[in-house]
Each structure stands twice: as structure tokens, then as C-alpha cells.
Design an enzyme around this catalytic site. Structure first.
Site, mmCIF file in Angstrom:
data_model
loop_
_atom_site.group_PDB
_atom_site.id
_atom_site.type_symbol
_atom_site.label_atom_id
_atom_site.label_comp_id
_atom_site.label_asym_id
_atom_site.label_seq_id
_atom_site.Cartn_x
_atom_site.Cartn_y
_atom_site.Cartn_z
ATOM 1 N N GLY A 1 2.346 2.339 10.789
ATOM 2 C CA GLY A 1 3.274 3.387 10.560
ATOM 3 C C GLY A 1 3.943 3.854 11.831
ATOM 4 O O GLY A 1 4.741 4.906 11.902
ATOM 5 N N SER B 1 3.206 -1.841 10.293
ATOM 6 C CA SER B 1 4.886 -2.155 10.985
ATOM 7 C C SER B 1 5.334 -3.459 10.404
ATOM 8 O O SER B 1 6.280 -3.884 11.280
ATOM 9 C CB SER B 1 5.001 -1.647 12.293
ATOM 10 O OG SER B 1 4.475 -0.348 12.293
ATOM 11 N N HIS C 1 -9.471 1.394 4.672
ATOM 12 C CA HIS C 1 -8.137 1.672 5.347
ATOM 13 C C HIS C 1 -8.479 2.454 6.253
ATOM 14 O O HIS C 1 -9.395 3.561 6.331
ATOM 15 C CB HIS C 1 -7.047 2.167 4.520
ATOM 16 C CG HIS C 1 -5.676 2.022 4.938
ATOM 17 N ND1 HIS C 1 -5.140 2.846 5.800
ATOM 18 C CD2 HIS C 1 -4.718 1.041 4.891
ATOM 19 C CE1 HIS C 1 -3.896 2.525 6.264
ATOM 20 N NE2 HIS C 1 -3.681 1.436 5.832
ATOM 21 N N GLU D 1 -5.883 -4.677 10.554
ATOM 22 C CA GLU D 1 -4.665 -3.593 10.482
ATOM 23 C C GLU D 1 -5.080 -2.922 12.125
ATOM 24 O O GLU D 1 -5.547 -2.134 11.972
ATOM 25 C CB GLU D 1 -4.696 -2.701 9.501
ATOM 26 C CG GLU D 1 -4.179 -3.559 8.569
ATOM 27 C CD GLU D 1 -3.706 -2.453 7.332
ATOM 28 O OE1 GLU D 1 -2.641 -2.673 6.873
ATOM 29 O OE2 GLU D 1 -4.313 -1.419 6.937
ATOM 30 N N GLU E 1 -6.987 5.083 7.712
ATOM 31 C CA GLU E 1 -6.892 6.352 7.225
ATOM 32 C C GLU E 1 -7.880 6.864 6.513
ATOM 33 O O GLU E 1 -8.190 8.123 6.546
ATOM 34 C CB GLU E 1 -5.353 6.591 6.404
ATOM 35 C CG GLU E 1 -4.025 6.194 7.354
ATOM 36 C CD GLU E 1 -2.900 5.670 6.330
ATOM 37 O OE1 GLU E 1 -2.707 5.690 5.315
ATOM 38 O OE2 GLU E 1 -2.027 5.179 7.140
ATOM 39 N N ASN F 1 0.909 -1.277 0.034
ATOM 40 C CA ASN F 1 0.185 0.089 -0.058
ATOM 41 C C ASN F 1 0.757 1.142 0.036
ATOM 42 O O ASN F 1 1.553 1.521 1.002
ATOM 43 C CB ASN F 1 -0.848 -0.028 1.254
ATOM 44 C CG ASN F 1 -1.575 1.334 1.310
ATOM 45 O OD1 ASN F 1 -1.802 2.130 0.361
ATOM 46 N ND2 ASN F 1 -2.006 1.556 2.699
ATOM 47 N N TRP F 2 1.368 2.064 -1.184
ATOM 48 C CA TRP F 2 1.995 2.816 -1.200
ATOM 49 C C TRP F 2 1.567 4.081 -0.788
ATOM 50 O O TRP F 2 2.255 5.072 -0.472
ATOM 51 C CB TRP F 2 2.471 3.095 -2.838
ATOM 52 C CG TRP F 2 2.969 1.925 -3.390
ATOM 53 C CD1 TRP F 2 3.629 0.893 -2.921
ATOM 54 C CD2 TRP F 2 3.711 2.170 -4.833
ATOM 55 N NE1 TRP F 2 4.200 0.334 -3.854
ATOM 56 C CE2 TRP F 2 4.276 1.029 -5.235
ATOM 57 C CE3 TRP F 2 3.318 2.985 -5.827
ATOM 58 C CZ2 TRP F 2 4.713 0.652 -6.335
ATOM 59 C CZ3 TRP F 2 3.858 2.607 -7.187
ATOM 60 C CH2 TRP F 2 4.499 1.292 -7.276
ATOM 61 N N LYS F 3 0.234 4.130 -0.466
ATOM 62 C CA LYS F 3 -0.438 5.620 0.125
ATOM 63 C C LYS F 3 -0.196 6.564 -0.788
ATOM 64 O O LYS F 3 -0.169 6.529 -2.027
ATOM 65 C CB LYS F 3 0.055 5.553 1.518
ATOM 66 C CG LYS F 3 0.013 4.574 2.611
ATOM 67 C CD LYS F 3 0.215 4.996 3.947
ATOM 68 C CE LYS F 3 0.328 3.515 4.840
ATOM 69 N NZ LYS F 3 0.213 3.796 6.211
ATOM 70 N N GLY G 1 2.630 -1.301 4.553
ATOM 71 C CA GLY G 1 2.780 0.116 3.989
ATOM 72 C C GLY G 1 4.278 0.793 3.773
ATOM 73 O O GLY G 1 4.651 0.458 2.679
ATOM 74 N N GLY G 2 4.771 1.225 4.789
ATOM 75 C CA GLY G 2 6.191 1.954 4.587
ATOM 76 C C GLY G 2 7.033 1.046 3.787
ATOM 77 O O GLY G 2 8.166 1.312 3.082
HETATM 78 C C1 PEP Z 1 -0.797 0.095 6.208
HETATM 79 O O1 PEP Z 1 -0.881 1.510 5.910
HETATM 80 O O2 PEP Z 1 -1.550 -0.444 5.519
HETATM 81 C C2 PEP Z 1 0.136 -0.258 6.796
HETATM 82 C C3 PEP Z 1 0.245 -1.347 7.069
HETATM 83 O O3 PEP Z 1 1.205 0.621 7.025
HETATM 84 P P1 PEP Z 1 2.649 0.309 7.852
HETATM 85 O O4 PEP Z 1 3.091 -1.139 7.092
HETATM 86 O O5 PEP Z 1 3.510 1.338 7.372
HETATM 87 O O6 PEP Z 1 2.485 0.223 8.985
#
Ligand code: PEP
Length: 251
Positions: free
Chosen positions: A174, A214, A96, A168, A98, A9-11, A235-236
């Protein structure tokens, strides 16, 4: 048999040229080896068409990170599920935290988005998860049950086959703070039971449930070794091809 999946998930990250380079690098690594999981890239709307051109869609799935709750019309700035599908994308990430938190997406609105996405032929990666306050108040199961049942449990068995769940925990997204593999397994098992109560044991066994929060190369193996964790939404760590592939190859 359910699929193992690792989805990025590049956001709201990367320009189109940067995203194309990242997608090329992931695609190259994926096609070069035999993998034990499916790989999906979740990218911004602006990137879908360009990324589609540089991936082998039979090896690397392509997801939008959202879609509108209408199919067309006077909704300036929105992008609909049929528009996403017309780029050649085959998935959409919905719900998500966010989107729920910053853009006030409700379970009811997500129900509509899920319907429109499935109607457009997209598979849905549906996110759910509790905040830290909710966890500390002992409300994890209540929150997850409401998110899943209110947005998804109107679907038929046939439609359910196109749903992937992503658990999640909001406090782990994040933040660098991963749920322990036992904490994640506990919620994944709860989700699978919930699905079994509604759709029966077989469909529940066939449902892919991803962990997100994470996740990185150093903890992916321990998480994915759990019986009800079928991969990750990343994500990251999906923004660097090497890190992402380190998670993909954790299976
Ligand atoms: C996400 O936003 O779906 C996610 C899991 O982010 P991160 O891996 O950065 O915690």
C-alpha cells in the site's frame, strides 16, 4: 507443475452491492478469455455468499481474508473456517501483515488457524514478509523462516499441497514502493529452498509462491517473469476490475 495465481485482497473495502459489481466485472473478463493463471478474489466475510452467487467458481476462486482460531462457540464477532467454507469459498488468506500488526496475530495462533482452515477443506494463502527495519537489519531470511516454519512446518506432505505462500514485504504494501523484481526473486528462491529442505525438491517445485506489495499492471510482467514468482496477491489494484485484469493478463 505449480499453478500461477493472481489473487485479489479487497481488505475492508466496498459495500456488498459494490463488491458484487466488482466480482461480476472480473468474472465476466475471466470467462471471456483463455488465461495463463488462476484467479482468486479475497473479499470481506460479509461479501462471500453474495459474491459466490455471481462468479463461476470453477474459473474464479473465492477467499476469505481471515478466519478464527476456534471452530465455534462464545467468540463474539469472530468467523470460523467451517463458516467460511459453508459459503462456498475455497480459500482463506492467513497471516496478512495487517492482521499480524493490528490484531496481534502470532505464528502460534496462525498455526492453529491454518490447521482449522485445512480441516474445513479450505486452501490457505499464507502471507509472510519483513518490515523495513528488519530488512535494514539484515533479518529478512530469519523473519521469513520463523513465520513459515513456526506456522506451517508441522503439516504433512499431503496437507502442504493446499498451501500457497505469499511473500509480502511490509514496506511495499500500500506504499507504492514495489520490491524490485530481483529483490523479490531473491526472497522467493530462499522460500522455495526452505520448503525443499523440509518437504523435498518436488513439493517445493510444486509450491506456488506469490509476490504482494504495490503490484500493478505496469510492473506485474517484470515480476512474474522471474523463475520463482508464480503470481501476485494484489491489494489496491484489485479494487478496479481493469487494473486487476491488467495484472491477471501479465502472464
Ligand atoms: C496486500 O495487502 O496484500 C497488498 C499487496 O496490498 P497492495 O497491493 O495495495 O500493496
Amino acid at each position: 507443475m505449480r499453478k500461477n495465481i493472481v489473487a485479489g485482497n479487497w481488505k475492508m473495502n466496498t459495500t456488498v452491492p459494490e463488491g458484487v459489481e466488482l466480482a461480476k466485472a472480473v468474472n465476466e473478463a475471466v470467462v471471456a478469455q483463455e488465461l495463463k493463471c488462476d484467479v482468486i478474489l479475497g473479499v470481506p466475510f460479509t461479501h462471500l455468499t453474495a459474491v459466490k452467487q455471481v462468479i463461476d467458481i470453477n474459473k474464479v476462486g473465492l477467499a476469505a481474508e481471515n478466519c478464527a482460531d476456534h471452530n465455534s462457540g462464545a467468540y463474539t464477532g469472530e468467523v470460523s473456517a467451517p463458516m467460511v467454507a459453508s459459503t462456498g469459498a475455497n480459500y482463506v488468506i492467513l497471516g496478512h501483515s495487517e492482521r499480524r500488526g493490528y490484531y496481534n496475530e502470532t505464528n502460534e495462533m496462525l498455526k492453529t488457524k491454518v490447521d482449522l482452515a485445512l480441516e474445513a477443506g479450505l486452501k490457505v494463502i499464507f502471507c509472510c514478509g519483513e518490515s523495513l527495519e528488519e530488512r535494514e537489519a539484515g533479518k529478512v531470511e530469519e523473519v521469513i523462516k520463523a513465520e513459515i516454519s513456526e506456522s506451517l512446518f508441522h503439516l504433512s506432505n499431503e496437507q502442504w499441497a493446499n498451501i500457497v505462500i505469499a511473500y509480502e514485504p511490509i514496506w511495499a504494501i500500500g506504499t507504492g514502493k514495489t520490491a524490485t523484481s530481483d529483490q523479490a526473486q531473491e526472497v522467493h528462491a530462499f522460500i522455495r529452498n526452505l520448503v525443499a529442505e523440509k518437504y523435498g525438491k518436488q513439493l517445493a517445485e510444486d509450491t506456488t509462491i506469490l509476490y504482494g506489495g504495490s503490484c500493478k499492471p505496469s510492473n506485474a510482467q517484470e515480476l512474474f517473469a522471474k523463475p520463482d514468482i508464480d503470481g501476485g496477491l494484489i491489494g489496491g489494484a484489485s479494487l478496479k476490475a481493469n487494473d486487476f485484469m491488467g495484472i491477471v493478463t501479465a502472464f
